[in-house]
Design a protein around this motif. Structure first.
Motif, PDB file in Angstrom:
ATOM      1  N   VAL A 110       0.854  -1.201   0.000  1.00 53.66           N
ATOM      2  CA  VAL A 110       0.000   0.000   0.000  1.00 53.66           C
ATOM      3  C   VAL A 110       0.890   1.252   0.000  1.00 53.66           C
ATOM      4  N   TYR A 111       1.895   1.259   0.883  1.00 52.97           N
ATOM      5  CA  TYR A 111       2.772   2.441   0.956  1.00 52.97           C
ATOM      6  C   TYR A 111       3.518   2.629  -0.361  1.00 52.97           C
ATOM      7  N   GLN A 112       3.884   1.497  -0.998  1.00 55.12           N
ATOM      8  CA  GLN A 112       4.626   1.573  -2.257  1.00 55.12           C
ATOM      9  C   GLN A 112       3.822   2.334  -3.328  1.00 55.12           C
ATOM     10  N   THR A 113       2.506   2.095  -3.367  1.00 56.92           N
ATOM     11  CA  THR A 113       1.658   2.761  -4.364  1.00 56.92           C
ATOM     12  C   THR A 113       1.733   4.287  -4.220  1.00 56.92           C
ATOM     13  N   TYR A 114       1.650   4.750  -2.996  1.00 62.25           N
ATOM     14  CA  TYR A 114       1.658   6.208  -2.765  1.00 62.25           C
ATOM     15  C   TYR A 114       3.059   6.776  -2.974  1.00 62.25           C
ATOM     16  N   PHE A 115       4.046   5.988  -2.591  1.00 63.94           N
ATOM     17  CA  PHE A 115       5.442   6.381  -2.797  1.00 63.94           C
ATOM     18  C   PHE A 115       5.688   6.556  -4.307  1.00 63.94           C
ATOM     19  N   ASP A 116       5.188   5.598  -5.100  1.00 58.40           N
ATOM     20  CA  ASP A 116       5.367   5.666  -6.562  1.00 58.40           C
ATOM     21  C   ASP A 116       4.702   6.923  -7.130  1.00 58.40           C
ATOM     22  N   GLU A 121       6.912   9.714  -6.507  1.00 59.18           N
ATOM     23  CA  GLU A 121       8.103   9.564  -7.366  1.00 59.18           C
ATOM     24  C   GLU A 121       7.793  10.065  -8.777  1.00 59.18           C
ATOM     25  N   ARG A 122       6.630   9.640  -9.285  1.00 58.20           N
ATOM     26  CA  ARG A 122       6.235  10.060 -10.647  1.00 58.20           C
ATOM     27  C   ARG A 122       6.080  11.578 -10.717  1.00 58.20           C
ATOM     28  N   ALA A 123       5.703  12.192  -9.608  1.00 61.29           N
ATOM     29  CA  ALA A 123       5.531  13.655  -9.586  1.00 61.29           C
ATOM     30  C   ALA A 123       6.889  14.362  -9.486  1.00 61.29           C
ATOM     31  N   GLY A 124       7.966  13.582  -9.432  1.00 61.40           N
ATOM     32  CA  GLY A 124       9.315  14.173  -9.429  1.00 61.40           C
ATOM     33  C   GLY A 124       9.708  14.794  -8.097  1.00 61.40           C
ATOM     34  N   LEU A 125       9.042  14.346  -7.018  1.00 63.19           N
ATOM     35  CA  LEU A 125       9.292  14.995  -5.725  1.00 63.19           C
ATOM     36  C   LEU A 125      10.349  14.278  -4.883  1.00 63.19           C
ATOM     37  N   LEU A 126      10.758  13.078  -5.322  1.00 63.06           N
ATOM     38  CA  LEU A 126      11.645  12.277  -4.476  1.00 63.06           C
ATOM     39  C   LEU A 126      13.072  12.259  -5.027  1.00 63.06           C
ATOM     40  N   TYR A 127      14.026  12.106  -4.143  1.00 61.88           N
ATOM     41  CA  TYR A 127      15.415  11.937  -4.590  1.00 61.88           C
ATOM     42  C   TYR A 127      16.183  11.067  -3.598  1.00 61.88           C
ATOM     43  N   PRO A 128      17.197  10.331  -4.098  1.00 62.77           N
ATOM     44  CA  PRO A 128      17.961   9.485  -3.190  1.00 62.77           C
ATOM     45  C   PRO A 128      18.925  10.313  -2.355  1.00 62.77           C
TER      46      PRO A 128
END
Ligand code: GLU
Length: 314
Positions: free
Chosen positions: A90-96, A99-106
């Motif tokens: 479930v968390y993975q879906t929201y995380f993705d 991510e698709r919105a370009g808001l995440l970075y390593p």
């Protein structure tokens, strides 16, 4: 009128202690006095620190206290499992979605590097991320990935979040200046509390979050995440600290008094009475069952400062 949905969301890294019992009691009374529904969510994101045996003891301790719930833990409910350790997909879906919105970075920074960076430390010990990995090039990322695993951070905008807490009043926080980019997934792959709590409260339709004041500093970023993920933020009530009868902070030993010990010393009604008295719900620390407090409950009765346990409690 909208149905009130409240919850108790303990992390079972040990037996419940006094502060958890107070939080369970007040969140339950608030819901039951408004004919709402109550959820028990087990926040065992880190299964190594939170064995199922402790989660089972929480259910047993809540039963002992006379606090019931409509969905959650071993009872289950509409949203599948209410153990966070079983909700990774479930968390993975929201995380993705983020991510698709370009808001995440390593982020490759070690704990030591984070503390050494010249970011200001807030009064509650939080460190504002200095942005070291914010603008790495794809080549730099690929090269760093060969050396170490990465946590994943979310990029916060230059935005100020304001909310009215039911007990703490108006709270305002600038996401960029006072919070900074925060972690959504740890380098070992475990999703962060900040993501899981918002996804769960959002999906479970929680309308009222009651929890300790120590989490006040997480609320602005959570409100921002609720909106980002398309959920309506709940209302928040952060309960004050519990002190001894003289108004002093509980010593580490007192604060650690867990239900394993407390259940040997008190009946459920004695313990409930002491906490209800500290919360201003009854004028003297008499024995009272949780259920009997429902008609007496009002947030207006809580003192504005810290709560004091009755004389001779310890
Ligand atoms: N699991 C958290 C704790 O036990 C509480 C989270 C919350 O209520 O938002 O401290």
């Amino acid at each position: 009128m909208k149905q009130i949905v409240g919850r108790f969301a303990p992390s079972p890294s040990g037996r419940m202690h006094l502060g958890n019992v107070l939080c369970a009691l007040l969140s339950w009374l608030s819901v039951r006095s408004q004919n709402g529904s109550y959820i028990l969510r087990i926040e065992d994101l880190d299964p190594e620190r939170c064995p199922r045996a402790y989660a089972d003891l929480i259910e047993d301790d809540l039963d002992w206290l006379g606090l019931d719930w409509d969905a959650g833990a071993s009872k289950g409910g509409l949203d599948g499992s209410y153990y966070q350790s079983e909700r990774t997909a479930v968390y993975q879906t929201y995380f993705d979605q983020l991510e698709r919105a370009g808001l995440l970075y390593p982020c490759f920074c070690s704990r030591a590097a984070l503390h050494a960076a010249s970011a200001p430390h807030l009064s509650d010990g939080r460190v504002i991320y200095a942005g070291t990995c914010r603008d790495l090039t794809p080549e730099q990322i690929a090269q760093k990935r060969r050396q170490r695993g990465a946590a994943v951070r979310i990029r916060v905008p230059d935005e100020t979040i304001s909310f009215v807490d039911g007990l703490q009043g108006v709270c305002t926080e600038s996401l960029s200046a006072e919070c900074g980019d925060f972690i959504l997934r740890r380098s070992d792959g475990v999703f962060a509390y900040q993501l899981a709590v918002v996804v769960d409260d959002g999906r479970e339709g929680v309308t009222e979050v009651v929890r300790g004041r120590d989490l006040l500093g997480s609320t602005a970023r959570q409100i921002w995440l609720y909106r980002l993920l398309g959920f309506e933020p709940p209302s928040f009530i952060h309960i004050p600290l519990l002190n001894d009868a003289d108004g002093r902070r509980l010593s580490k030993r007192d604060a650690d008094l867990d239900l394993g010990i407390l259940r040997k010393r008190f009946t459920p009604a004695e313990l409930t009475g002491a906490l209800a008295y500290a919360a201003g719900l009854i004028p003297a620390p008499i024995s009272v069952r949780a259920e009997e407090l429902i008609p007496l409950f009002s947030w207006d009765k809580l003192p504005s400062g810290d709560l004091c346990l009755p004389d001779g409690f310890f």
